[in-house]
Design an enzyme around this catalytic site. Structure first.
Site, PDB file in Angstrom:
ATOM      1  N   CYS A  90      42.967  35.664  37.722  1.00 17.94           N
ATOM      2  CA  CYS A  90      41.949  35.009  36.895  1.00 17.94           C
ATOM      3  C   CYS A  90      42.149  35.332  35.418  1.00 17.94           C
ATOM      4  O   CYS A  90      41.315  34.994  34.588  1.00 17.94           O
ATOM      5  CB  CYS A  90      40.552  35.411  37.358  1.00 17.94           C
ATOM      6  SG  CYS A  90      40.321  37.172  37.470  1.00 17.94           S
ATOM      7  N   GLU A 114      40.576  46.195  50.386  1.00 17.50           N
ATOM      8  CA  GLU A 114      39.535  45.900  49.404  1.00 17.50           C
ATOM      9  C   GLU A 114      38.729  47.175  49.165  1.00 17.50           C
ATOM     10  O   GLU A 114      38.480  47.946  50.086  1.00 17.50           O
ATOM     11  CB  GLU A 114      38.662  44.763  49.981  1.00 17.50           C
ATOM     12  CG  GLU A 114      37.251  44.650  49.448  1.00 17.50           C
ATOM     13  CD  GLU A 114      37.186  44.263  47.980  1.00 17.50           C
ATOM     14  OE1 GLU A 114      37.931  43.358  47.561  1.00 17.50           O
ATOM     15  OE2 GLU A 114      36.384  44.884  47.270  1.00 17.50           O
ATOM     16  N   ASP A 165      45.282  39.438  44.591  1.00 12.08           N
ATOM     17  CA  ASP A 165      44.271  38.654  43.867  1.00 12.08           C
ATOM     18  C   ASP A 165      43.348  39.625  43.135  1.00 12.08           C
ATOM     19  O   ASP A 165      42.183  39.779  43.475  1.00 12.08           O
ATOM     20  CB  ASP A 165      43.476  37.793  44.864  1.00 12.08           C
ATOM     21  CG  ASP A 165      42.429  36.912  44.187  1.00 12.08           C
ATOM     22  OD1 ASP A 165      42.435  36.813  42.945  1.00 12.08           O
ATOM     23  OD2 ASP A 165      41.614  36.312  44.909  1.00 12.08           O
TER      24      ASP A 165
HETATM   25  N1  SAH Z   1      40.563  37.540  47.261  1.00 13.25           N
HETATM   26  C1  SAH Z   1      39.119  37.515  47.208  1.00 13.25           C
HETATM   27  C2  SAH Z   1      38.518  38.437  46.148  1.00 13.25           C
HETATM   28  C3  SAH Z   1      39.133  38.415  44.779  1.00 13.25           C
HETATM   29  S1  SAH Z   1      38.181  39.213  43.530  1.00 13.25           S
HETATM   30  C4  SAH Z   1      38.612  36.106  47.052  1.00 13.25           C
HETATM   31  O1  SAH Z   1      39.367  35.212  46.687  1.00 13.25           O
HETATM   32  O2  SAH Z   1      37.435  35.869  47.320  1.00 13.25           O
HETATM   33  C5  SAH Z   1      38.943  40.792  43.391  1.00 13.25           C
HETATM   34  C6  SAH Z   1      38.506  41.788  44.434  1.00 13.25           C
HETATM   35  O3  SAH Z   1      39.205  43.016  44.208  1.00 13.25           O
HETATM   36  C7  SAH Z   1      37.029  42.142  44.419  1.00 13.25           C
HETATM   37  O4  SAH Z   1      36.497  41.928  45.701  1.00 13.25           O
HETATM   38  C8  SAH Z   1      37.010  43.653  44.041  1.00 13.25           C
HETATM   39  O5  SAH Z   1      35.975  44.361  44.695  1.00 13.25           O
HETATM   40  C9  SAH Z   1      38.364  44.115  44.519  1.00 13.25           C
HETATM   41  N2  SAH Z   1      38.970  45.312  43.880  1.00 13.25           N
HETATM   42  C10 SAH Z   1      38.846  45.728  42.592  1.00 13.25           C
HETATM   43  N3  SAH Z   1      39.632  46.793  42.372  1.00 13.25           N
HETATM   44  C11 SAH Z   1      40.282  47.068  43.539  1.00 13.25           C
HETATM   45  C12 SAH Z   1      41.263  48.054  43.929  1.00 13.25           C
HETATM   46  N4  SAH Z   1      41.724  48.962  43.080  1.00 13.25           N
HETATM   47  N5  SAH Z   1      41.725  48.002  45.200  1.00 13.25           N
HETATM   48  C13 SAH Z   1      41.280  47.080  46.077  1.00 13.25           C
HETATM   49  N6  SAH Z   1      40.358  46.136  45.751  1.00 13.25           N
HETATM   50  C14 SAH Z   1      39.863  46.126  44.502  1.00 13.25           C
END
Ligand code: SAH
Length: 457
Positions: free
Chosen positions: A413, A338, A386
């Site tokens: 989403c 993340e 995700d």
């Molecule tokens: N799976 C989690 C969060 C999903 S939202 C849940 O269900 O609660 C998507 C997440 O991706 C967010 O927390 C955002 O900070 C993260 N994110 C965005 N770009 C990213 C990247 N390039 N690498 C890793 N994480 C990323």
């Protein structure tokens, strides 16, 4: 040859709606030229006034319905049309699920070229109202005190409301009371034009299972007058409040939160459960807003992962570790990655809170960290992604293809970027087995999906 648009501004036309756009407007066509008309529904016939004409499309306003859709209903919310937060309250819930399913089918075929993939009917909610666990409302003032609600569509005028029909009632009641208490103690609303005043937004988060409540004041500066007296009154009135936080946003911006967050009272976290997993949620971390449907979504993701206890799993875009901890109960080892460091702090805390030891979290971009793991010899049996709305970085998809996991579970989403990414994975040797849409946001046009791909090469 240049073709003039077949309609003119202010013209009245008879329209037949064929479809709905991703933001909920009806689509009618004149000789193939599309006209977008808010609140028009497929199968309906109507008199439409053309409002705005562009080269390839026009916008219209619904003037009179000649033929009504069986799905049409009176929107229950009195401010539905002013607010814009919901797009489908004029459609029965059954009709909403049909519209969302068709939208998923259409993008899978059009963008993903996936014509015969199994797409299940949307998993809807039994009670598709009062579901949101988080409210963030802008604050304004009128004679007589503070107002809080939402911006009138397309403006920054604040409409004062007492209740939002998709919000849990606890949040509405608390916001009403906070508004009164702040007014009584002379707190001024932030004035955007002058960049003066104090209170910009109020955010409330509610733990649906625990009943815990968090209250966040978002202010223009450190100053929040009479805060001790206000806190005393608020906590006396709401014994479930566990955390009161102030976030300072000094900038002239539409972004709600600023950099600085400080604890005013109680704990920095509130707790909630999804299934049997307990989560600590801080003011700034991402947490799904519909916990009932989140459980449905994660259970589906877990079912699609087909874990036996022997697998190594990667959870990309793991946030505070929600899906990772769900998976860890059925896998040998889970790696989560993340980009937000605070989220990974929360993820580690959540693992500890649940006594889950077979997880490891890393901060960084999924598209950089996962290739590193791969180079270091990490073999994943299942990869879960995700991502945010923009989907996965193409280089991450290439790494997944190279890593050859047995299965990829894709939680999304945004159906359009999902379809785009499924195409890339299919071209790289995976086959999309099933797509399950889940209605996480009833009354709005949003639809979440979970897809599973099996390796075919
Ligand atoms: N799976 C989690 C969060 C999903 S939202 C849940 O269900 O609660 C998507 C997440 O991706 C967010 O927390 C955002 O900070 C993260 N994110 C965005 N770009 C990213 C990247 N390039 N690498 C890793 N994480 C990323």
């Amino acid at each position: 040859m240049k073709m003039a648009p077949p309609v003119e501004k202010n013209e009245y036309i008879d329209a037949v709606f064929e479809d709905v756009t991703h933001d909920g407007a009806g689509v009618a066509k004149v000789n193939g030229y599309p006209i977008f008309v808010p609140y028009g529904l497929p199968g309906e016939e109507a008199k439409v006034k053309v409002i705005k004409v562009k080269k390839n499309y026009a916008f219209g306003r619904l003037v009179e319905l000649y033929k009504e859709s069986p799905y049409r209903q009176e929107a229950p919310c009195p401010v539905y049309k002013q607010c814009g937060g919901c797009q489908l309250q004029h459609v029965s819930y059954g009709g909403q699920l049909q519209i969302k399913e068709k939208q998923v089918r259409d993008v899978m075929a059009r963008i993903g070229g996936l014509k015969d993939v199994t797409i299940h009917p949307v998993l809807g909610m039994e009670h598709p109202w009062l579901y949101r666990n988080k409210a963030q409302v802008p604050i304004g003032e009128r004679e007589g005190g503070l107002v809080a609600g939402f911006y009138r569509q397309g403006t920054h005028d604040i409409i004062d409301i007492e209740a939002c029909l998709i919000q849990v009632e606890e949040n509405d009641v608390l916001i009403q009371r906070v508004k009164q208490i702040c007014s009584k103690h002379g707190v001024r609303a932030y004035n955007e034009k002058l960049h003066k005043g104090t209170l910009r937004h109020v955010m409330v988060r509610y733990g649906q299972v625990t009943g815990d409540i968090m209250l966040v004041f978002i202010t223009r500066s450190d100053e929040l007058p009479n805060k001790q007296a206000m806190i005393k009154e608020i906590t006396a009135a709401f014994p479930n409040i566990k955390s009161i936080v102030q976030n300072v946003n000094e900038k002239r911006t539409n972004v709600i939160f600023g950099e600085k967050t400080k604890l005013l009272w109680g704990s920095e976290y509130i707790y909630d459960y999804i299934g049997n997993v307990k989560f600590a949620i801080s003011a700034r971390s991402f947490y799904q807003v519909n916990p009932v449907q989140t459980k449905v979504l994660y259970e589906k993701a877990l079912e699609y992962a087909k874990l036996t206890g022997e697998e190594t799993v990667i959870d990309a875009y793991c946030g505070i570790g929600t899906i990772s901890l769900f998976l860890a109960q059925k896998a040998k080892h889970v790696y989560g990655v993340e980009i937000v460091p605070e989220a990974i702090e929360d993820a580690n805390r959540n693992a500890e809170l649940n006594g889950i030891k077979n997880v490891e979290f890393a901060v960084g971009e999924a598209e950089k960290v996962i290739p590193n793991w791969y180079e270091q010899g990490v073999q994943a049996d299942v990869i879960v992604v995700d991502p945010p709305r923009k989907g996965c970085d193409e280089s991450l998809l290439e790494t997944i293809i190279a890593m050859k996991p047995k299965r990829v579970v894709y939680v999304s989403c945004d159906p359009a970027t999902l379809a785009r990414d499924l195409r890339i994975l299919e071209d790289g040797g995976f086959k999309t087995a099933e797509v399950q849409p889940v209605d996480m946001f009833p009354q709005t046009m949003h639809v979440e999906n979970v897809a599973v791909l099996e390796r075919s090469l």
